[in-house]
Design a protein around this motif. Sequence first.
Motif, PDB file in Angstrom:
ATOM      1  N   GLU A   1      22.011   6.941  25.047  1.00 54.24           N
ATOM      2  CA  GLU A   1      22.104   7.010  23.580  1.00 54.24           C
ATOM      3  C   GLU A   1      23.252   7.945  23.151  1.00 54.24           C
ATOM      4  OE1 GLU A   1      19.084   9.456  21.951  1.00 54.24           O
ATOM      5  OE2 GLU A   1      18.903   8.312  20.073  1.00 54.24           O
ATOM      6  N   PHE A   2      24.250   7.382  22.461  1.00 51.97           N
ATOM      7  CA  PHE A   2      25.406   8.145  21.978  1.00 51.97           C
ATOM      8  C   PHE A   2      26.024   9.016  23.075  1.00 51.97           C
ATOM      9  CE2 PHE A   2      22.807   7.531  18.069  1.00 51.97           C
ATOM     10  CZ  PHE A   2      23.656   6.625  17.471  1.00 51.97           C
ATOM     11  N   ALA A   3      26.019   8.515  24.305  1.00 55.04           N
ATOM     12  CA  ALA A   3      26.603   9.245  25.439  1.00 55.04           C
ATOM     13  C   ALA A   3      25.943  10.598  25.671  1.00 55.04           C
ATOM     14  CB  ALA A   3      28.125   9.403  25.273  1.00 55.04           C
ATOM     15  N   PHE A   4      24.673  10.727  25.231  1.00 55.61           N
ATOM     16  CA  PHE A   4      23.933  11.964  25.510  1.00 55.61           C
ATOM     17  C   PHE A   4      22.877  11.665  26.575  1.00 55.61           C
ATOM     18  CE2 PHE A   4      21.193  15.660  23.984  1.00 55.61           C
ATOM     19  CZ  PHE A   4      22.071  16.636  24.402  1.00 55.61           C
ATOM     20  N   PHE A   5      21.579  11.883  26.338  1.00 54.44           N
ATOM     21  CA  PHE A   5      20.635  11.854  27.452  1.00 54.44           C
ATOM     22  C   PHE A   5      19.675  10.668  27.558  1.00 54.44           C
ATOM     23  CE2 PHE A   5      21.509  16.506  28.005  1.00 54.44           C
ATOM     24  CZ  PHE A   5      21.917  16.418  29.314  1.00 54.44           C
ATOM     25  N   ARG A   6      19.291  10.031  26.434  1.00 56.99           N
ATOM     26  CA  ARG A   6      18.259   8.993  26.561  1.00 56.99           C
ATOM     27  C   ARG A   6      18.781   7.832  27.393  1.00 56.99           C
ATOM     28  NH1 ARG A   6      15.354   6.540  21.359  1.00 56.99           N
ATOM     29  NH2 ARG A   6      17.403   5.623  21.031  1.00 56.99           N
ATOM     30  N   PRO A   7      18.158   7.552  28.550  1.00 50.12           N
ATOM     31  CA  PRO A   7      18.732   6.588  29.490  1.00 50.12           C
ATOM     32  C   PRO A   7      18.534   5.143  29.062  1.00 50.12           C
ATOM     33  CG  PRO A   7      16.707   7.519  30.398  1.00 50.12           C
ATOM     34  CD  PRO A   7      16.916   8.174  29.065  1.00 50.12           C
ATOM     35  N   GLY A   8      19.416   4.282  29.565  1.00 47.40           N
ATOM     36  CA  GLY A   8      19.247   2.842  29.464  1.00 47.40           C
ATOM     37  C   GLY A   8      18.513   2.325  30.695  1.00 47.40           C
ATOM     38  N   PRO A   9      18.521   0.993  30.900  1.00 44.94           N
ATOM     39  CA  PRO A   9      17.727   0.403  31.987  1.00 44.94           C
ATOM     40  C   PRO A   9      18.435   0.354  33.353  1.00 44.94           C
ATOM     41  CG  PRO A   9      18.718  -1.325  30.658  1.00 44.94           C
ATOM     42  CD  PRO A   9      19.111  -0.024  30.015  1.00 44.94           C
ATOM     43  N   THR A  10      19.694   0.755  33.425  1.00 44.60           N
ATOM     44  CA  THR A  10      20.476   0.590  34.658  1.00 44.60           C
ATOM     45  C   THR A  10      19.872   1.355  35.833  1.00 44.60           C
ATOM     46  OG1 THR A  10      22.396   0.563  33.202  1.00 44.60           O
ATOM     47  CG2 THR A  10      22.826   0.717  35.571  1.00 44.60           C
ATOM     48  N   VAL A  11      19.886   0.724  37.004  1.00 43.00           N
ATOM     49  CA  VAL A  11      19.378   1.386  38.211  1.00 43.00           C
ATOM     50  C   VAL A  11      20.537   1.824  39.099  1.00 43.00           C
ATOM     51  CG1 VAL A  11      17.281  -0.039  38.147  1.00 43.00           C
ATOM     52  CG2 VAL A  11      19.196  -0.710  39.655  1.00 43.00           C
ATOM     53  N   ASN A  12      20.243   2.724  40.006  1.00 44.34           N
ATOM     54  CA  ASN A  12      21.237   3.162  40.988  1.00 44.34           C
ATOM     55  C   ASN A  12      21.303   2.125  42.101  1.00 44.34           C
ATOM     56  OD1 ASN A  12      22.539   4.490  43.228  1.00 44.34           O
ATOM     57  ND2 ASN A  12      22.214   6.426  42.124  1.00 44.34           N
ATOM     58  N   PRO A  13      22.476   1.548  42.361  1.00 49.19           N
ATOM     59  CA  PRO A  13      22.552   0.469  43.365  1.00 49.19           C
ATOM     60  C   PRO A  13      22.224   0.931  44.785  1.00 49.19           C
ATOM     61  CG  PRO A  13      24.729   0.974  42.455  1.00 49.19           C
ATOM     62  CD  PRO A  13      23.754   1.775  41.667  1.00 49.19           C
ATOM     63  N   HIS A  14      22.233   2.242  45.015  1.00 54.91           N
ATOM     64  CA  HIS A  14      21.863   2.752  46.334  1.00 54.91           C
ATOM     65  C   HIS A  14      20.350   2.869  46.498  1.00 54.91           C
ATOM     66  CE1 HIS A  14      25.894   3.886  47.827  1.00 54.91           C
ATOM     67  NE2 HIS A  14      26.165   4.045  46.539  1.00 54.91           N
ATOM     68  N   ALA A  15      19.609   2.952  45.378  1.00 51.24           N
ATOM     69  CA  ALA A  15      18.144   3.133  45.437  1.00 51.24           C
ATOM     70  C   ALA A  15      17.626   2.822  44.049  1.00 51.24           C
ATOM     71  CB  ALA A  15      17.805   4.566  45.837  1.00 51.24           C
ATOM     72  N   THR A  16      17.007   1.657  43.914  1.00 58.16           N
ATOM     73  CA  THR A  16      16.745   1.147  42.564  1.00 58.16           C
ATOM     74  C   THR A  16      15.666   1.906  41.798  1.00 58.16           C
ATOM     75  OG1 THR A  16      15.263  -0.523  43.476  1.00 58.16           O
ATOM     76  CG2 THR A  16      17.546  -1.174  43.125  1.00 58.16           C
ATOM     77  N   ALA A  17      14.956   2.816  42.456  1.00 53.05           N
ATOM     78  CA  ALA A  17      14.010   3.650  41.710  1.00 53.05           C
ATOM     79  C   ALA A  17      14.704   4.875  41.131  1.00 53.05           C
ATOM     80  CB  ALA A  17      12.867   4.092  42.615  1.00 53.05           C
ATOM     81  N   ARG A  18      15.993   5.006  41.423  1.00 54.99           N
ATOM     82  CA  ARG A  18      16.701   6.240  41.026  1.00 54.99           C
ATOM     83  C   ARG A  18      17.729   5.967  39.925  1.00 54.99           C
ATOM     84  NH1 ARG A  18      15.430  10.723  43.904  1.00 54.99           N
ATOM     85  NH2 ARG A  18      13.769  10.136  45.335  1.00 54.99           N
ATOM     86  N   THR A  19      18.024   7.030  39.156  1.00 50.95           N
ATOM     87  CA  THR A  19      18.986   6.925  38.061  1.00 50.95           C
ATOM     88  C   THR A  19      20.416   6.790  38.605  1.00 50.95           C
ATOM     89  OG1 THR A  19      19.882   8.029  36.116  1.00 50.95           O
ATOM     90  CG2 THR A  19      19.189   9.459  37.893  1.00 50.95           C
ATOM     91  N   PRO A  20      21.247   6.026  37.910  1.00 49.15           N
ATOM     92  CA  PRO A  20      22.674   6.032  38.246  1.00 49.15           C
ATOM     93  C   PRO A  20      23.365   7.261  37.667  1.00 49.15           C
ATOM     94  CG  PRO A  20      22.276   4.584  36.383  1.00 49.15           C
ATOM     95  CD  PRO A  20      20.926   5.108  36.804  1.00 49.15           C
ATOM     96  N   GLY A  21      22.613   8.096  36.935  1.00 51.86           N
ATOM     97  CA  GLY A  21      23.222   9.182  36.176  1.00 51.86           C
ATOM     98  C   GLY A  21      23.691   8.670  34.829  1.00 51.86           C
ATOM     99  N   GLY A  22      24.072   9.594  33.969  1.00 56.26           N
ATOM    100  CA  GLY A  22      24.533   9.191  32.643  1.00 56.26           C
ATOM    101  C   GLY A  22      25.593  10.159  32.187  1.00 56.26           C
ATOM    102  N   SER A  23      26.244   9.870  31.098  1.00 55.70           N
ATOM    103  CA  SER A  23      25.961   8.772  30.216  1.00 55.70           C
ATOM    104  C   SER A  23      26.664   7.469  30.600  1.00 55.70           C
ATOM    105  CB  SER A  23      26.399   9.152  28.802  1.00 55.70           C
ATOM    106  OG  SER A  23      27.806   9.285  28.731  1.00 55.70           O
ATOM    107  N   SER A  24      27.654   7.527  31.486  1.00 59.81           N
ATOM    108  CA  SER A  24      28.403   6.311  31.830  1.00 59.81           C
ATOM    109  C   SER A  24      27.663   5.530  32.906  1.00 59.81           C
ATOM    110  CB  SER A  24      29.821   6.684  32.284  1.00 59.81           C
ATOM    111  OG  SER A  24      30.460   7.506  31.323  1.00 59.81           O
TER     112      SER A  24
END
Lengths: 421, 421
Positions: free
Chosen positions: A104-127
Amino acid sequence: MTQPQITQQDHAAALIRRLETCEPSLKAFTAYDPVRIRADADSAGSGPLSGLSVGVKDIIDLGGYVTGHGSPIYDGNYTRTDAACVTQLRNAGALCAGKTVTTEFAFFRPGPTVNPHATARTPGGSSSGSAAAVAAGVIDIGLASQTAASLTRPASYCGVVGFKPSYGRYAAAGVKSLAPSFDTLGTITRDVATAALADAVLKGPVAAPVAFTPEKPERILLCLTPHWNEAEECTRNAVEKAATLLGEKVPVAELDMRAFKDAATLHVTIMSYEASQALGWEYTHKRDQLSQQITGLLDAGQKISYAAYRAALEQAHALREALSALITPGTVLLAPAAPGEAPLMTEGTGSPIFSRLWTLLRLPTVTLPGLTGVKGLPVGVQLLAGLGEDAELLNYSGWAETLLPRLPKPGLYAACREEIR
Amino acid sequence: MTQPQITQQDHAAALIRRLETCEPSLKAFTAYDPVRIRADADSAGSGPLSGLSVGVKDIIDLGGYVTGHGSPIYDGNYTRTDAACVTQLRNAGALCAGKTVTTEFAFFRPGPTVNPHATARTPGGSSSGSAAAVAAGVIDIGLASQTAASLTRPASYCGVVGFKPSYGRYAAAGVKSLAPSFDTLGTITRDVATAALADAVLKGPVAAPVAFTPEKPERILLCLTPHWNEAEECTRNAVEKAATLLGEKVPVAELDMRAFKDAATLHVTIMSYEASQALGWEYTHKRDQLSQQITGLLDAGQKISYAAYRAALEQAHALREALSALITPGTVLLAPAAPGEAPLMTEGTGSPIFSRLWTLLRLPTVTLPGLTGVKGLPVGVQLLAGLGEDAELLNYSGWAETLLPRLPKPGLYAACREEIR
């Protein structure tokens, strides 16, 4: 026998196949339109980026798509024009895949994207989407931005190269602002050479010649930063391992950074104050559609006096001058990129603590992948250089990249990726 | 007997009457909507700007209106959101009148607005509508911006107060970018007190207390600038007259500015390079709808190398440091604001030569009216202070304002203007 010529339509078809294969599980895009991708391939000229595909972070305008800023407030916010950076990449022959997920607005609320190395994990944000889609091999260049740690951290978590140039190097027209003293556009790629290729296009109205020649710096300054005790063991190991590997070729000394202990606090003050202005319309008229994370930031900004803000700006300026006096030409700084491996999706997008300092100082930074943590997940390290030393930093990073281990391809890597280039 | 309370609806009605009276001949607005003005009056809270009306330059987003940027390319570009500055003014109780005419992309192609002092003459540009509408008494505050001379020059031609603050003082979110190294948002008002009132609102997310106390500077440095020989006699007379009037109270010395002779050229280099990026989409896809003035600027930018651009940025930085060493606290600079009186409409919006230098240096500047030329038309002078000394500059300007002659009301002054505040 002649080599068959690969057309822009071939590239478009391959890109669409990769999107169709990965997106259902990766969720890196808010929108992509195969009709538009094929139409763009028809009109694309040839240039230094022909054959390369780009994901456009969804705080950046891409004509024909909604610019959603990761917020329901901007549902249906159809955009006619391209941001300056998109025009530059397209004029150089690149194909735009679509819009990539941002928090959200390049701050903290995450979207649905998963980390391609481990799909239960965040890809990080905001990008988030740009980093995940590059890591998964779907696209070649992810447009990304950083106000605190929004480029460096997802690059570290996804095991890709993140290049946040010196403040102001790439044109910001058509990019949503969060805190203009810090907002910096950059790229996420799979190697430093591609970052350098994009840099030659993004730094001016006309693509400049690429002058990427990996080379050894004269010295490395190890920056444990004032937050070393907040690094997990895997981050400490990664930084030390990188220092050892690079130190076999170049002298490494440690930089005492105690004078910078307040930098992260100054960063928070300035960012809160400026974000409260930049997102003033949303805060005033659409507060019920904002997350608690972002209203917390904006509430804090409203309580800061102009005098306190000005004082923070002046202290930040003084820290920039102080650091610049410590860096001689030929110097590269080596620092942690994130506190550890990617957290679980349920835990958010991770802490920005290892980037606030550097974003405040406005230095160019390259995050390099290769090292891993206890769970086998990527742990990046960042190299930095003096303000404006972007070309030199890319060259040094191209050299360092060859000395770090090669990361295995992630589980969610596009099996259909044809290396047709 | 109690004073009848003046409501926001009374202010709205008076504003609409002034618009209806003046606009047919003034042509300062691209759009204003009485229905919306009345609706905004209903929802407006009370605050430090209650009762004041605002015109929004048409490169600035105002929700519910088209943002046209002075270009047919943006016909129908309906905007949902308010720029940060609009939100701040509205939250402080101001009423937005509508969108004021800008030249094409805040560069040179003029709109239809006339100078209220002489309808065959230009109001100056690019902030043409904001300057003319304030001069004509239609609105109290004109939002304006300056990348070269777009605020100072129309203020001078229209005989009003122009305040371009230090670079970066007001939030730029929601304002179209032309050259981000210079783009600066500011205000046009009829007196310095109103500029100071707006400043307290625009400098942060929450309105700060107004601390406007007109006071004498310690010294005045007369800056004939490297372009004194391009000033018409009326401008030279105005600057000398102002120096005499102020010099009766405060010592005046001349500042040797030969070291700054290349500043205007550096300004052109940086502006061309950055504009070629910021307007890259329009240049690439809509060139047939651009004027020759703007394609000339963008063509020039395309021919500048990155190295030349970087060198110009570094020289600009060095000039800023050099000037800052010459200004001690308590100093005000006095300089020409424009080459002369307003040219005829057919001759364009006038030369920016007397502002390029100051915009490059990023200093705050106040244009003061009061003096006139051979045709009896306004000739402003500008006062400047060190970077960040905006509050002090407003105080010094408030003092100087009382010593300059009072300009007669222009021919096209809203006869219906009720001074109900």
